[in-house]
Motif scaffolding. Sequence first.
Motif, PDB file in Angstrom:
ATOM      1  N   THR A 183     -59.363   0.434 -40.555  1.00 54.94           N
ATOM      2  CA  THR A 183     -59.546  -0.282 -39.292  1.00 54.94           C
ATOM      3  C   THR A 183     -58.222  -0.484 -38.568  1.00 54.94           C
ATOM      4  N   LYS A 184     -57.156  -0.733 -39.321  1.00 54.75           N
ATOM      5  CA  LYS A 184     -55.844  -0.945 -38.706  1.00 54.75           C
ATOM      6  C   LYS A 184     -55.343   0.301 -37.997  1.00 54.75           C
ATOM      7  N   THR A 203     -57.009   2.105 -36.074  1.00 52.68           N
ATOM      8  CA  THR A 203     -57.614   2.154 -34.738  1.00 52.68           C
ATOM      9  C   THR A 203     -57.011   1.132 -33.794  1.00 52.68           C
ATOM     10  N   GLU A 204     -56.127   0.281 -34.299  1.00 51.09           N
ATOM     11  CA  GLU A 204     -55.545  -0.782 -33.481  1.00 51.09           C
ATOM     12  C   GLU A 204     -54.181  -0.356 -32.940  1.00 51.09           C
ATOM     13  N   GLY A 205     -53.651  -1.168 -32.060  1.00 46.60           N
ATOM     14  CA  GLY A 205     -52.338  -0.866 -31.483  1.00 46.60           C
ATOM     15  C   GLY A 205     -52.421   0.204 -30.412  1.00 46.60           C
ATOM     16  N   ARG A 216     -53.114   3.375 -28.474  1.00 46.44           N
ATOM     17  CA  ARG A 216     -54.277   4.245 -28.610  1.00 46.44           C
ATOM     18  C   ARG A 216     -53.846   5.689 -28.854  1.00 46.44           C
ATOM     19  N   LYS A 242     -61.859   6.132 -34.876  1.00 52.43           N
ATOM     20  CA  LYS A 242     -62.887   5.096 -34.778  1.00 52.43           C
ATOM     21  C   LYS A 242     -64.160   5.497 -35.519  1.00 52.43           C
ATOM     22  N   GLU A 273     -63.585  -5.857 -26.517  1.00 50.78           N
ATOM     23  CA  GLU A 273     -64.330  -6.161 -27.747  1.00 50.78           C
ATOM     24  C   GLU A 273     -65.132  -4.918 -28.150  1.00 50.78           C
ATOM     25  N   LYS A 274     -64.733  -4.278 -29.245  1.00 50.51           N
ATOM     26  CA  LYS A 274     -65.338  -3.011 -29.649  1.00 50.51           C
ATOM     27  C   LYS A 274     -66.472  -3.167 -30.653  1.00 50.51           C
ATOM     28  N   ASN A 275     -66.700  -4.361 -31.157  1.00 52.10           N
ATOM     29  CA  ASN A 275     -67.685  -4.534 -32.228  1.00 52.10           C
ATOM     30  C   ASN A 275     -68.722  -5.594 -31.890  1.00 52.10           C
ATOM     31  N   SER A 302     -65.308  -2.507 -23.644  1.00 50.24           N
ATOM     32  CA  SER A 302     -65.982  -3.037 -24.832  1.00 50.24           C
ATOM     33  C   SER A 302     -67.124  -2.117 -25.247  1.00 50.24           C
TER      34      SER A 302
END
Length: 470
Positions: A111-112, A114-116, A118, A126, A329-331, A351
């Motif tokens: 999951t990390k 996919t952060e920060g 792009r 993802k 918000e992706k989830n 989102s």
Amino acid sequence: MEEKLVQRLESAVMRLEALSATGGSVGTGDGTAVLDPSIIAFDDLRSQFLGKVSSAAEKIGGHVLDITKIVEAAFAAQRELLIKIKESKKPDNSSLAEFLKPLNDVIVKATKMTEGRRSDYFNQLKSAADSLSALAWIAYTGKDCGMPMPIAYVEESWQMAEFYSNKILVEFKNKDPNHVEWAKALKELYLPGLRDYVKNHYPLGPVWSSTGKTAVSAPSKAPSPSAPAPPAPPPSSLFSFESPQASSSRPTKGMSAVFDEINSGKPVTSGLRKVTDDMKTKNRAERTGVVNAGEKEARVSSPSVSKTGPPKFELQMGRKWVVENQVGEKNLVIDDCDTKQSVYVYGCKGSVLQIKGKVNNITIDKCTKMGVVFAGVVAACEVVNCNGVEVQCQGSAPTISIDNTNGCQLYLNKDSLDGSITTAKSSEINVLVPGDGPDDDWGEHALPQQYAHEYKDGRFVTTPVSHSGA
């Protein structure tokens, strides 16, 4: 024939390596669990399906290979947990989360990624990271645990990742076949791979040993006063078994807090500042009724700032789900819904919302860069006043309406091809439909946005304008 032989040899090698790691014991302990049919089947799953994903990732390299290695690590962690389950007694909920921590740590690592900032391959990262949530089927402990049955859980978890997987298929359809191969192999890893494995071996969840050791050992004694302080609590786990907080223990909000304050007996005007004469507008020299030219120009030239309200994600009156002003918000997930309820999505940006159950109606209004995945609707799905949205229907939708929208990617299921699509004052509308076979590519169709009108036989005849590209 040769490919199947290679897969069987790879599975045999993996089992031999596992046996050598346990000292070669086949009578008791780990050796017996390694030779269990369910563990052998899991090794076959990894060599057959996960091997295809890894092979495609090797051709691509970069971040896609990195995330694939994490997927491999997650399946390896689940294998170790399946072995331990066969040798351990069923723990309580508090110990179960600690028992599953090795798998959760790998999923958090994915999951990390996919952060920060792009990545250029964000959809690949993802889809792989979201797909790993399917491995949480191992946390199923019964019908009262709050999870769907293991088979259904694997299928629903893949639906979260399929939104991004489909984007890979469309983006690289005519660009790079390796990415298409990787996306298809990733789907096959879960459907039918992991789903059929769970169906054949654990349809009712993991089977714990009745005579084995305790899964998680409790501390033998309390720490001494001189012992170092315990570490900080770990990040939130995918496997959460805590009961929801009672409503009575939550702080009072909204109008209830206002009335509580009024009824507390405190003076209502306490804490207010007194307005002196020099603060009053009529007594301030700089405030007059005349507007000079400079002030007027400043007011005209200043851009208007649109004010958005607070984010909302709630069910109102038991009938209407309201999702408003969600940014980045992706989830977002609505999983407790029925056909008597409607969903209204307003003012969201960047989102992704997933609606797992079939609802009566869905309206997407004034959203930008928004993705919505829904299981199906009874009446209609409406997209109005939006810009750059993606909508995926996984079931039936009698009517889909797109009004005053620029840029809409619409993914349809075979069950929704019989419905009607209505567009008005909209541009860049692309509809993607599945191929005839499970391995066929999606077909992309652009809906016309320009029309020609000719007067013939006493009436106007309207036809869509087609561009030859010459």
